[in-house]
Design a protein around this motif. Structure first.
Motif, short mmCIF file in Angstrom:
data_model
loop_
_atom_site.label_atom_id
_atom_site.label_comp_id
_atom_site.label_asym_id
_atom_site.label_seq_id
_atom_site.Cartn_x
_atom_site.Cartn_y
_atom_site.Cartn_z
N ARG A 1 -14.34 -5.51 -0.23
CA ARG A 1 -13.18 -5.37 -1.28
C ARG A 1 -12.43 -6.70 -1.80
O ARG A 1 -12.17 -6.94 -2.75
CB ARG A 1 -11.97 -4.21 -0.72
CG ARG A 1 -12.69 -2.91 -0.58
CD ARG A 1 -11.19 -1.97 -0.55
NE ARG A 1 -10.43 -2.15 0.68
CZ ARG A 1 -11.14 -1.42 1.92
NH1 ARG A 1 -12.06 -0.72 1.80
NH2 ARG A 1 -10.41 -1.87 2.91
N LYS A 2 -12.42 -7.52 -0.68
CA LYS A 2 -12.02 -8.98 -0.93
C LYS A 2 -12.96 -9.50 -2.05
O LYS A 2 -12.49 -9.96 -3.09
CB LYS A 2 -11.78 -9.68 0.37
CG LYS A 2 -10.73 -10.69 0.17
CD LYS A 2 -10.66 -11.47 1.26
CE LYS A 2 -9.32 -10.97 2.05
NZ LYS A 2 -9.00 -12.12 3.53
N ALA B 1 0.90 -1.21 -0.06
CA ALA B 1 0.08 0.15 -0.12
C ALA B 1 0.90 1.23 -0.04
O ALA B 1 0.49 2.24 -0.68
CB ALA B 1 -1.13 -0.04 1.13
N PRO C 1 -7.20 -4.98 -4.20
CA PRO C 1 -6.30 -4.96 -3.07
C PRO C 1 -5.73 -3.74 -2.95
O PRO C 1 -6.17 -2.66 -3.70
CB PRO C 1 -5.10 -6.02 -3.52
CG PRO C 1 -5.48 -5.94 -4.91
CD PRO C 1 -7.00 -5.63 -5.25
N SER C 2 -5.10 -3.38 -1.69
CA SER C 2 -4.63 -1.84 -1.32
C SER C 2 -3.38 -1.60 -2.40
O SER C 2 -3.31 -0.43 -2.26
CB SER C 2 -4.33 -1.82 -0.05
OG SER C 2 -3.12 -2.85 0.28
N ALA D 1 -9.14 1.36 -3.20
CA ALA D 1 -9.33 0.80 -1.66
C ALA D 1 -9.27 2.11 -0.89
O ALA D 1 -9.80 1.90 0.20
CB ALA D 1 -8.05 0.15 -1.33
N HIS E 1 -14.04 2.48 -3.18
CA HIS E 1 -14.36 1.10 -2.76
C HIS E 1 -13.91 1.30 -1.20
O HIS E 1 -13.75 0.23 -0.61
CB HIS E 1 -13.82 0.16 -3.54
CG HIS E 1 -14.36 -0.15 -4.93
ND1 HIS E 1 -14.19 0.76 -5.79
CD2 HIS E 1 -15.09 -1.26 -5.29
CE1 HIS E 1 -14.89 0.28 -6.85
NE2 HIS E 1 -15.51 -0.84 -6.63
N GLN E 2 -13.76 2.33 -0.69
CA GLN E 2 -13.54 2.68 0.77
C GLN E 2 -14.44 2.02 1.65
O GLN E 2 -14.29 1.33 2.54
CB GLN E 2 -12.95 3.82 1.00
CG GLN E 2 -12.36 4.38 2.40
CD GLN E 2 -13.26 5.21 3.02
OE1 GLN E 2 -14.25 4.87 3.95
NE2 GLN E 2 -13.22 6.62 2.43
N GLY F 1 -15.62 -1.73 3.00
CA GLY F 1 -14.76 -2.51 4.11
C GLY F 1 -13.97 -3.56 3.32
O GLY F 1 -14.00 -3.70 2.00
N GLU F 2 -13.15 -4.12 4.05
CA GLU F 2 -12.38 -5.11 3.67
C GLU F 2 -12.75 -6.32 3.00
O GLU F 2 -12.45 -6.58 1.98
CB GLU F 2 -11.32 -5.41 4.99
CG GLU F 2 -10.09 -6.41 4.81
CD GLU F 2 -9.09 -5.73 4.35
OE1 GLU F 2 -8.79 -4.51 4.71
OE2 GLU F 2 -8.43 -6.15 3.34
N GLU F 3 -13.84 -6.79 3.69
CA GLU F 3 -14.32 -8.07 3.40
C GLU F 3 -15.17 -7.64 1.63
O GLU F 3 -14.79 -8.53 1.01
CB GLU F 3 -15.52 -8.56 4.22
CG GLU F 3 -15.81 -10.02 3.87
CD GLU F 3 -17.04 -10.22 4.99
OE1 GLU F 3 -17.86 -11.20 4.40
OE2 GLU F 3 -17.33 -9.58 5.66
#
Ligand SMILES: *Cc1c(COP(=O)(O)O)cnc(C)c1O
Length: 487
Positions: free
Chosen positions: A431-432, A389, A437-438, A419, A423-424, A427-429
């Motif tokens: 985005r996955k 990142a 990815p970041s 990221a 697409h902030q 959340g992480e999930e």
């Protein structure tokens, strides 16, 4: 005073509608560029109604007046061509909708209509909401829709938060859209539509539209496609069985970046398990006269004409943008600091073969430069930086010519890190699931010369070799404004 009677106006309206329909039929015989340039505006109409104006007029008026109560009555019962009030319709919107309907259905054999909306997001909402209605025969049922999770960040939020969380309408997410079994396994009797983005923003996901459309129709469901990234110059989903297309016109179609605009384009007589004949017969006209009249998401006349003015050149621009993007993608894919490049045009992309079956420059076979059908993949691409990142932000911060902005489709190259931007919020999930990815930079290549774009990326990547740089800012603009750095 003796009045003319409502019937007088209705008869005149019928003659006018027949004239306009004939004009549209004549336009349909033209090639794509001609349609994009002229749309449905004619010299006759310019001379009769618009003081001869060559360019479609911008009618900012909120409403129109009527000759007498008979004409008003005929108009308000929608029996003559009318626009009444700009929340419902307006002549500027009408020209915008006319050209989009024609180019989106170009050579598809499909009769389509269009409704303009204030944004891409309101186009999506307008397209999906009429299906998410209570079934009088089963009023307590929990409704669902099935859609790919590789979608634009705003769409993800609209589906996940507004629909799923706030309204208890389940979004059944498709993780691998190439897997037809996955689609099939998620459909049941409470499913109302299938939804996908082609290609997706930013992850360049793609699926077999024809196969998914057939699956949808076998369950009496419509397929809705967000085709923003492709534009009608490269892909027309109606040709492959989609029922409804949504466009964030804001992007490549309205490339100058002067406003936000959207559109829904739908085939007449679409497939749906909803008991609503008017909606199925002509979805966009239904939207215009009923739900969108009541909800009010229509486009401003100013934005409609500004967008329409850019739409005229969509074919040649998408050709130029695509060719340049291909060069940039090839450069990046060989660069030592790049972990990977996602661009459907690259043979290394796992979905290249599939996209190749669908994405062509419209009318390239009639273009003297090509003389045959040629594939084009648009100007959205993304690439991943080696080093995570921090390294990604360092490269991004070093762009000198590519603008850092959460935007795409512009005549100027723009880039973002999804990221931390588009697409902030998911959340992480989320985005996955959407494969973001970041270390991903999304780049949308503009109309600059490819050498200059490549040079900018090349110098930015040099920060990873330890190069430092400093940007100097002027203290006054040439317009006289003093800069923020002037203390
Ligand atoms: C930008 C975008 C949208 C939303 O459009 P707005 O005009 O910004 O509301 C929808 N879908 C895709 C693919 C987009 O890129």
């Amino acid at each position: 005073m003796k009045t003319k009677g409502t019937q007088f106006y209705i008869e005149a309206g019928k003659r006018a509608m027949a004239w306009h329909q004939q004009h549209i039929e004549n336009m349909k015989k033209c090639r794509f560029d001609t349609i994009a340039v002229h749309g449905i505006y004619s010299m006759q109409e310019a001379l009769d109604f618009n003081q001869g104006s060559v360019i479609e007029p911008i009618y900012m008026s909120t409403s129109q007046t009527y000759r007498d109560s008979d004409e008003m009555e005929a108009a308000l019962s929608y029996q003559i061509p009318t626009w009444c009030y700009s929340r419902i319709a307006n002549p500027s919107m009408y020209y915008y909708e006319g050209v989009l309907a024609l180019i989106e259905s170009y050579k598809t054999g499909v009769d389509a209509s269009c409704i303009g909306t204030s944004s891409g997001m309101s186009a999506i909402q307008s397209a999906v909401d009429p299906f998410l209605v209570v079934d009088p025969k089963n009023p307590g049922a929990k409704l669902n829709f099935v859609g790919t999770c590789q979608v634009y960040g705003g769409t993800y939020q609209q589906f996940n938060v507004r629909k799923d969380q706030e309204q208890n309408i389940e979004w059944r997410k498709i993780v691998n859209p190439s897997n037809l079994e996955e689609w099939a396994s998620k459909i049941d009797k409470n499913t109302r539509f299938l939804y996908g983005e082609l290609p997706s923003n930013p992850s360049q996901s793609f699926f077999d539209i024809r196969a998914v459309a057939e699956l949808a129709h076998s369950h009496n469901l419509p397929l809705i496609i967000d085709s923003t990234v492709a534009t009608p110059a490269l892909l027309r989903p109606l040709e492959h069985g989609a029922d409804i297309v949504v466009q964030s016109v804001t992007k490549s179609l309205f490339t100058s970046g002067l406003g936000i605009a959207g559109a829904v384009i739908a085939r007449k007589n679409l497939t749906s398990n909803i008991d609503n004949d008017a909606m199925k017969a002509d979805f966009c006209t239904y939207l215009k006269l009923l739900p969108n009249r009541d909800n009010g998401p229509s486009i401003s006349p100013m934005n409609a004409i500004l967008a329409l003015n850019d739409i005229r050149t969509i074919r040649t621009r998408m050709d130029l943008y695509s060719r340049t993007t291909m060069k940039v993608a090839e450069f990046l894919s060989k660069h030592k600091h790049i972990e990977g490049v996602d661009y459907l045009g690259l043979e290394s992309h796992p979905l290249h073969e599939l996209a190749k079956k669908y994405m062509f420059l419209v009318d390239s076979e009639y273009d003297e430069l090509y003389g045959k059908k040629v594939n084009r993949y648009g100007h959205l691409m993304s690439f991943r930086i080696k080093g995570g990142a921090k390294a990604t932000r360092d490269v991004f911060d070093a762009f000198q010519r590519i603008w850092r902005a959460t935007d795409l489709g512009r005549i100027k190259s723009v880039a973002t890190i999804p990221a931390i931007s588009t697409h902030q919020q998911q959340g992480e999930e989320g985005r996955k699931l959407a494969n973001i990815p970041s270390n991903l930079i999304r780049l949308c290549v503009g109309g600059e010369h490819p050498d200059d774009i490549i040079a900018d990326i090349n110098q930015a990547l040099e920060v990873l070799d330890g190069k430092t740089y400093q940007v100097s800012y002027p203290e006054y603009s040439t317009g006289g404004a003093s800069s923020a750095s002037l203390k």
